[in-house]
Design a protein around this motif. Structure first.
Motif, PDB file in Angstrom:
ATOM      1  N   ALA A 146      24.209 -10.372 -42.991  1.00  0.00           N
ATOM      2  CA  ALA A 146      24.697 -11.173 -44.075  1.00  0.00           C
ATOM      3  C   ALA A 146      24.456 -12.469 -44.205  1.00  0.00           C
ATOM      4  O   ALA A 146      24.376 -13.054 -44.950  1.00  0.00           O
ATOM      5  CB  ALA A 146      26.150 -10.622 -44.356  1.00  0.00           C
ATOM      6  N   ASP A 147      23.991 -13.261 -42.945  1.00  0.00           N
ATOM      7  CA  ASP A 147      24.047 -14.575 -42.837  1.00  0.00           C
ATOM      8  C   ASP A 147      23.093 -14.923 -41.594  1.00  0.00           C
ATOM      9  O   ASP A 147      22.939 -14.221 -40.898  1.00  0.00           O
ATOM     10  CB  ASP A 147      25.504 -15.170 -42.823  1.00  0.00           C
ATOM     11  N   PRO A 148      22.755 -16.293 -41.722  1.00  0.00           N
ATOM     12  CA  PRO A 148      21.765 -16.788 -40.713  1.00  0.00           C
ATOM     13  C   PRO A 148      22.521 -16.732 -39.177  1.00  0.00           C
ATOM     14  O   PRO A 148      21.605 -16.263 -38.293  1.00  0.00           O
ATOM     15  CB  PRO A 148      21.567 -18.203 -41.013  1.00  0.00           C
ATOM     16  N   GLU A 149      23.672 -17.133 -38.984  1.00  0.00           N
ATOM     17  CA  GLU A 149      24.236 -16.892 -37.864  1.00  0.00           C
ATOM     18  C   GLU A 149      24.186 -15.651 -37.194  1.00  0.00           C
ATOM     19  O   GLU A 149      23.655 -15.541 -36.018  1.00  0.00           O
ATOM     20  CB  GLU A 149      25.556 -17.440 -37.588  1.00  0.00           C
ATOM     21  N   SER A 150      24.596 -14.528 -38.024  1.00  0.00           N
ATOM     22  CA  SER A 150      24.542 -13.187 -37.605  1.00  0.00           C
ATOM     23  C   SER A 150      23.292 -12.660 -37.234  1.00  0.00           C
ATOM     24  O   SER A 150      22.895 -12.021 -36.093  1.00  0.00           O
ATOM     25  CB  SER A 150      25.315 -12.264 -38.445  1.00  0.00           C
ATOM     26  N   ALA A 151      22.318 -12.897 -38.097  1.00  0.00           N
ATOM     27  CA  ALA A 151      20.780 -12.473 -37.816  1.00  0.00           C
ATOM     28  C   ALA A 151      20.346 -13.096 -36.647  1.00  0.00           C
ATOM     29  O   ALA A 151      19.600 -12.404 -35.792  1.00  0.00           O
ATOM     30  CB  ALA A 151      19.984 -13.117 -39.250  1.00  0.00           C
ATOM     31  N   PHE A 152      20.652 -14.357 -36.156  1.00  0.00           N
ATOM     32  CA  PHE A 152      20.105 -15.194 -35.133  1.00  0.00           C
ATOM     33  C   PHE A 152      20.748 -14.486 -33.937  1.00  0.00           C
ATOM     34  O   PHE A 152      20.121 -14.060 -32.829  1.00  0.00           O
ATOM     35  CB  PHE A 152      20.184 -16.726 -35.038  1.00  0.00           C
ATOM     36  N   GLU A 153      22.124 -14.328 -34.079  1.00  0.00           N
ATOM     37  CA  GLU A 153      22.839 -13.745 -32.872  1.00  0.00           C
ATOM     38  C   GLU A 153      22.330 -12.222 -32.616  1.00  0.00           C
ATOM     39  O   GLU A 153      22.045 -12.071 -31.360  1.00  0.00           O
ATOM     40  CB  GLU A 153      24.226 -13.651 -33.007  1.00  0.00           C
ATOM     41  N   VAL A 154      22.233 -11.349 -33.471  1.00  0.00           N
ATOM     42  CA  VAL A 154      21.733 -10.101 -33.422  1.00  0.00           C
ATOM     43  C   VAL A 154      20.474  -9.798 -32.713  1.00  0.00           C
ATOM     44  O   VAL A 154      19.821  -9.025 -31.999  1.00  0.00           O
ATOM     45  CB  VAL A 154      21.859  -9.236 -34.752  1.00  0.00           C
ATOM     46  N   ALA A 155      19.426 -11.022 -33.217  1.00  0.00           N
ATOM     47  CA  ALA A 155      18.039 -10.985 -32.772  1.00  0.00           C
ATOM     48  C   ALA A 155      17.761 -11.673 -31.297  1.00  0.00           C
ATOM     49  O   ALA A 155      17.292 -10.914 -30.536  1.00  0.00           O
ATOM     50  CB  ALA A 155      17.056 -11.724 -33.756  1.00  0.00           C
ATOM     51  N   CYS A 156      18.270 -12.770 -31.162  1.00  0.00           N
ATOM     52  CA  CYS A 156      18.266 -13.592 -30.061  1.00  0.00           C
ATOM     53  C   CYS A 156      19.338 -13.730 -28.954  1.00  0.00           C
ATOM     54  O   CYS A 156      19.213 -14.328 -28.145  1.00  0.00           O
ATOM     55  CB  CYS A 156      17.704 -14.927 -30.714  1.00  0.00           C
ATOM     56  N   GLY A 157      20.468 -13.448 -29.310  1.00  0.00           N
ATOM     57  CA  GLY A 157      21.825 -13.487 -28.563  1.00  0.00           C
ATOM     58  C   GLY A 157      21.541 -12.713 -27.326  1.00  0.00           C
ATOM     59  O   GLY A 157      20.571 -12.000 -27.006  1.00  0.00           O
ATOM     60  N   ALA A 158      22.899 -12.694 -26.404  1.00  0.00           N
ATOM     61  CA  ALA A 158      22.873 -11.652 -25.504  1.00  0.00           C
ATOM     62  C   ALA A 158      22.941 -10.240 -25.942  1.00  0.00           C
ATOM     63  O   ALA A 158      23.502  -9.980 -26.910  1.00  0.00           O
ATOM     64  CB  ALA A 158      24.299 -11.943 -24.575  1.00  0.00           C
ATOM     65  N   ASN A 159      22.202  -9.599 -25.375  1.00  0.00           N
ATOM     66  CA  ASN A 159      21.720  -8.306 -25.882  1.00  0.00           C
ATOM     67  C   ASN A 159      21.102  -8.073 -27.115  1.00  0.00           C
ATOM     68  O   ASN A 159      21.430  -6.983 -27.645  1.00  0.00           O
ATOM     69  CB  ASN A 159      23.144  -7.223 -25.593  1.00  0.00           C
ATOM     70  N   GLY A 160      20.519  -9.164 -27.457  1.00  0.00           N
ATOM     71  CA  GLY A 160      19.839  -9.126 -28.952  1.00  0.00           C
ATOM     72  C   GLY A 160      18.785  -8.334 -28.885  1.00  0.00           C
ATOM     73  O   GLY A 160      17.986  -7.749 -27.737  1.00  0.00           O
ATOM     74  N   ALA A 161      18.238  -8.204 -30.014  1.00  0.00           N
ATOM     75  CA  ALA A 161      16.973  -7.189 -30.269  1.00  0.00           C
ATOM     76  C   ALA A 161      15.702  -7.676 -29.417  1.00  0.00           C
ATOM     77  O   ALA A 161      14.930  -6.979 -28.886  1.00  0.00           O
ATOM     78  CB  ALA A 161      16.677  -7.100 -31.441  1.00  0.00           C
ATOM     79  N   ALA A 162      15.624  -8.970 -29.343  1.00  0.00           N
ATOM     80  CA  ALA A 162      14.468  -9.496 -28.597  1.00  0.00           C
ATOM     81  C   ALA A 162      14.482  -9.037 -26.926  1.00  0.00           C
ATOM     82  O   ALA A 162      13.427  -8.830 -26.727  1.00  0.00           O
ATOM     83  CB  ALA A 162      14.431 -10.938 -28.700  1.00  0.00           C
ATOM     84  N   GLU A 163      15.487  -8.765 -26.571  1.00  0.00           N
ATOM     85  CA  GLU A 163      15.519  -8.298 -25.246  1.00  0.00           C
ATOM     86  C   GLU A 163      14.957  -6.829 -25.052  1.00  0.00           C
ATOM     87  O   GLU A 163      14.619  -6.460 -23.966  1.00  0.00           O
ATOM     88  CB  GLU A 163      17.094  -8.265 -24.627  1.00  0.00           C
ATOM     89  N   GLY A 164      14.791  -6.068 -26.018  1.00  0.00           N
ATOM     90  CA  GLY A 164      14.216  -4.948 -26.259  1.00  0.00           C
ATOM     91  C   GLY A 164      12.837  -4.735 -26.741  1.00  0.00           C
ATOM     92  O   GLY A 164      12.357  -3.651 -27.012  1.00  0.00           O
ATOM     93  N   MET A 165      12.348  -5.687 -27.336  1.00  0.00           N
ATOM     94  CA  MET A 165      10.891  -5.968 -27.847  1.00  0.00           C
ATOM     95  C   MET A 165      10.061  -5.884 -26.811  1.00  0.00           C
ATOM     96  O   MET A 165      10.045  -6.345 -25.780  1.00  0.00           O
ATOM     97  CB  MET A 165      10.748  -7.075 -28.533  1.00  0.00           C
ATOM     98  N   ALA A 166       8.762  -5.509 -27.031  1.00  0.00           N
ATOM     99  CA  ALA A 166       7.502  -5.764 -26.238  1.00  0.00           C
ATOM    100  C   ALA A 166       6.332  -5.418 -27.078  1.00  0.00           C
ATOM    101  O   ALA A 166       6.502  -5.053 -28.370  1.00  0.00           O
ATOM    102  CB  ALA A 166       7.628  -4.516 -25.077  1.00  0.00           C
ATOM    103  N   ALA A 167       5.218  -5.765 -26.622  1.00  0.00           N
ATOM    104  CA  ALA A 167       4.000  -5.401 -27.122  1.00  0.00           C
ATOM    105  C   ALA A 167       3.991  -4.153 -27.914  1.00  0.00           C
ATOM    106  O   ALA A 167       4.235  -3.018 -27.153  1.00  0.00           O
ATOM    107  CB  ALA A 167       2.817  -5.724 -26.544  1.00  0.00           C
ATOM    108  N   GLY A 168       3.242  -3.906 -29.017  1.00  0.00           N
ATOM    109  CA  GLY A 168       3.097  -2.640 -29.525  1.00  0.00           C
ATOM    110  C   GLY A 168       4.514  -2.551 -30.596  1.00  0.00           C
ATOM    111  O   GLY A 168       4.582  -1.326 -31.435  1.00  0.00           O
ATOM    112  N   LYS A 169       5.630  -3.208 -30.430  1.00  0.00           N
ATOM    113  CA  LYS A 169       6.676  -2.931 -31.458  1.00  0.00           C
ATOM    114  C   LYS A 169       6.712  -3.720 -32.677  1.00  0.00           C
ATOM    115  O   LYS A 169       6.108  -4.898 -32.468  1.00  0.00           O
ATOM    116  CB  LYS A 169       8.010  -3.006 -30.425  1.00  0.00           C
ATOM    117  N   GLY A 170       7.474  -3.734 -33.462  1.00  0.00           N
ATOM    118  CA  GLY A 170       7.792  -4.600 -34.513  1.00  0.00           C
ATOM    119  C   GLY A 170       9.044  -4.654 -35.105  1.00  0.00           C
ATOM    120  O   GLY A 170      10.114  -3.866 -34.615  1.00  0.00           O
TER     121      GLY A 170
END
Length: 198
Positions: A146-170
């Motif tokens: 819903a908002d920039p703060e949530s989007a950033f936290e979910v993507a880049c925060g602790a246990n965020g999506a970035a921790e599970g990303m790798a080459a070949g994923k989107g």
């Protein structure tokens, strides 16, 4: 609006729901086409820094018994056959994830309030306990927050999506965010070797 007879007000609300559902259906179709395009190993584009790529496709909605209840039908199957993650099951995310399931996608979901996952889990979706676990178990992960703060936290925060990303994923971010936040998320996601689409 309060001066209108209830029958007219109800009709207007139903028309609005159908319009929003048609827009969501088109957005979903475009997003899945983009996800397929994003992960296609055959495609390389010489885009300049700052360029935008527009992907266009169409979706069809069907008239069904769900339409009578104010829902929307989704016909057909998507061409993408990978595992799809969905983060954020609010007013827009839940119908998008539901339509992905109706289109035949293998869906794994997460939401800050776990009970919002229950309707999709009852339809066969899988659940993971964090955005990182969703991203690591899926080929493409959608975020609808819903908002920039949530989007950033979910993507880049602790246990965020970035921790599970790798080459070949989107990672496809369809959240409501400003340009600066989107760039920060994109930089973090692409630093893992994954692809990013906003």
């Amino acid at each position: 609006d309060h001066d209108l007879p209830p029958r007219i007000r109800d009709h207007q609300q139903l028309q609005l729901r159908h319009r929003v559902a048609r827009i969501l259906s088109r957005l979903l179709s475009a997003a899945m086409a983009a996800a397929s395009f994003l992960l296609s190993p055959r495609v390389t584009l010489p885009l300049r820094r700052g360029s935008r790529l527009l992907v266009s496709c169409s979706a069809t909605s069907s008239s069904s018994s769900s339409d009578a209840a104010g829902g929307v039908g989704f016909q057909g199957r998507v061409g993408f056959q990978g595992r799809v993650g969905f983060l954020g099951l609010g007013i827009m995310g839940a119908p998008m994830a539901s339509n992905l399931m109706k289109a035949g996608c293998d869906i794994t979901v997460w939401n800050r309030t776990k009970s919002k996952c229950d309707p999709l889990l009852s339809l066969g979706a899988k659940f993971e306990s964090s955005p990182a676990r969703v991203a690591s178990s899926c080929d493409v992960t959608f975020a609808m927050l819903a908002d920039p703060e949530s989007a950033f936290e979910v993507a880049c925060g602790a246990n965020g999506a970035a921790e599970g990303m790798a080459a070949g994923k989107g990672y496809v971010d369809v959240s409501t965010v400003d340009d600066a936040t989107s760039k920060l998320i994109g930089k973090r996601i692409t630093s893992t070797g994954a692809s990013f689409l906003e």
